[in-house]
Design a protein around this motif. Structure first.
Motif, PDB file in Angstrom:
ATOM      1  N   SER A 171       0.830  -1.205   0.000  1.00 23.91           N
ATOM      2  CA  SER A 171       0.000   0.000   0.000  1.00 23.91           C
ATOM      3  C   SER A 171       0.868   1.260   0.000  1.00 23.91           C
ATOM      4  O   SER A 171       0.548   2.241  -0.683  1.00 23.91           O
ATOM      5  N   GLU A 172       1.943   1.227   0.763  1.00 18.81           N
ATOM      6  CA  GLU A 172       2.836   2.391   0.809  1.00 18.81           C
ATOM      7  C   GLU A 172       3.479   2.638  -0.542  1.00 18.81           C
ATOM      8  O   GLU A 172       3.592   3.789  -1.004  1.00 18.81           O
ATOM      9  N   ALA A 173       3.915   1.579  -1.228  1.00 19.54           N
ATOM     10  CA  ALA A 173       4.540   1.725  -2.540  1.00 19.54           C
ATOM     11  C   ALA A 173       3.568   2.343  -3.543  1.00 19.54           C
ATOM     12  O   ALA A 173       3.930   3.246  -4.303  1.00 19.54           O
ATOM     13  N   LYS A 174       2.330   1.875  -3.538  1.00 20.46           N
ATOM     14  CA  LYS A 174       1.347   2.418  -4.474  1.00 20.46           C
ATOM     15  C   LYS A 174       1.016   3.873  -4.152  1.00 20.46           C
ATOM     16  O   LYS A 174       0.857   4.704  -5.058  1.00 20.46           O
ATOM     17  N   ARG A 175       0.931   4.181  -2.875  1.00 22.28           N
ATOM     18  CA  ARG A 175       0.593   5.549  -2.479  1.00 22.28           C
ATOM     19  C   ARG A 175       1.706   6.527  -2.842  1.00 22.28           C
ATOM     20  O   ARG A 175       1.450   7.620  -3.346  1.00 22.28           O
ATOM     21  N   VAL A 176       2.951   6.131  -2.604  1.00 19.40           N
ATOM     22  CA  VAL A 176       4.081   7.034  -2.835  1.00 19.40           C
ATOM     23  C   VAL A 176       4.471   7.079  -4.311  1.00 19.40           C
ATOM     24  O   VAL A 176       4.678   8.157  -4.877  1.00 19.40           O
ATOM     25  N   ILE A 177       4.559   5.917  -4.951  1.00 18.85           N
ATOM     26  CA  ILE A 177       5.058   5.863  -6.324  1.00 18.85           C
ATOM     27  C   ILE A 177       3.989   6.260  -7.331  1.00 18.85           C
ATOM     28  O   ILE A 177       4.236   7.075  -8.235  1.00 18.85           O
ATOM     29  N   VAL A 178       2.817   5.697  -7.208  1.00 22.76           N
ATOM     30  CA  VAL A 178       1.768   5.955  -8.195  1.00 22.76           C
ATOM     31  C   VAL A 178       1.076   7.294  -7.946  1.00 22.76           C
ATOM     32  O   VAL A 178       0.848   8.077  -8.874  1.00 22.76           O
ATOM     33  N   ASP A 179       0.750   7.558  -6.673  1.00 23.10           N
ATOM     34  CA  ASP A 179       0.035   8.796  -6.341  1.00 23.10           C
ATOM     35  C   ASP A 179       0.968   9.960  -6.048  1.00 23.10           C
ATOM     36  O   ASP A 179       0.501  11.075  -5.819  1.00 23.10           O
ATOM     37  N   ASP A 180       2.282   9.710  -6.011  1.00 22.96           N
ATOM     38  CA  ASP A 180       3.298  10.745  -5.782  1.00 22.96           C
ATOM     39  C   ASP A 180       3.054  11.476  -4.461  1.00 22.96           C
ATOM     40  O   ASP A 180       3.076  12.707  -4.387  1.00 22.96           O
TER      41      ASP A 180
END
Length: 212
Positions: A171-180
């Protein structure tokens, strides 16, 4: 009787004619050094100074060189670089960040989803003639069905790699990488990036990187 220099008399004459002084007329400071002006500032330096502030670094020559790296231009890259010091490892994890973004962008486009981030306004008419060279990517001749199938396959592969870490890290990876978004769990982000890097390297036996 007070005397004036030739330069002072010339400037006074211009002012009497209603002519504005040039913005760069005063080019030296009292100590003799050149006075910094907006025209002399490098736009790249201004961007690097902003990167320093985002990273919480003092604006020094060494730090300006440090933040020139590509991964210092986004929240995910800065978070990764703050915890990893080896440049080879940084490059490997930066590839993982870029891959995750490419996969998500391709999938969003394939299903017709709107862009996740705002884009600046562009002119509708190109300012330069369009041309192709050896570095131009080849024309994508796939059908819409083929694009959707390939995008879905790439996304499922990515999800499979992320399955080797815990749910919080995913979840953290998607939030930081995808959602910037700014990172709150750097350890979890690194765990997810290492899983993606393992997948990109073609590991036959994936390593569980989740946290208990």
């Amino acid at each position: 009787m007070k005397t004036y220099s030739k330069g002072a008399r010339r400037r006074a004459k211009k002012n009497s004619l209603g002519l504005p002084e040039l913005a760069g007329g005063k080019t030296r400071q009292p100590d003799g050094r050149l006075r910094p002006t907006v025209d002399r500032q490098d736009p790249a330096r201004l961007a690097l100074e902003v990167r320093c502030r985002h990273a919480g670094l003092e604006v020094t020559r060494a730090n300006l060189r440090e933040v020139r790296a590509q991964w210092c231009g986004c929240a995910a890259g800065r978070a990764m670089a703050s915890a990893v010091t080896d440049n080879d490892e940084r490059a490997r994890l930066w590839d993982a960040i870029q891959h995750m973004r490419r996969v998500q962008v391709s999938y969003d486009r394939a299903i017709g989803a709107p862009g996740r981030h705002a884009k600046c306004l562009r002119l509708l008419v190109p300012i330069e003639a369009l041309s192709a060279d050896a570095e131009t990517p080849p024309l994508d001749e796939r059908t819409d069905e083929e694009k959707l199938r390939d995008a879905n396959r790439a996304l499922m592969q990515l999800e499979g790699w992320l399955g080797y870490t815990d749910k919080t890290a995913r979840s953290e990876a998607k939030r930081v990488i995808v959602d910037d978004s700014e990172a709150r769990d750097i350890a979890g982000l690194l765990s997810a990036l290492l899983c993606i890097a393992d997948g990109l390297a073609g590991r036959r036996v994936m390593v569980w990187r989740g946290r208990a």
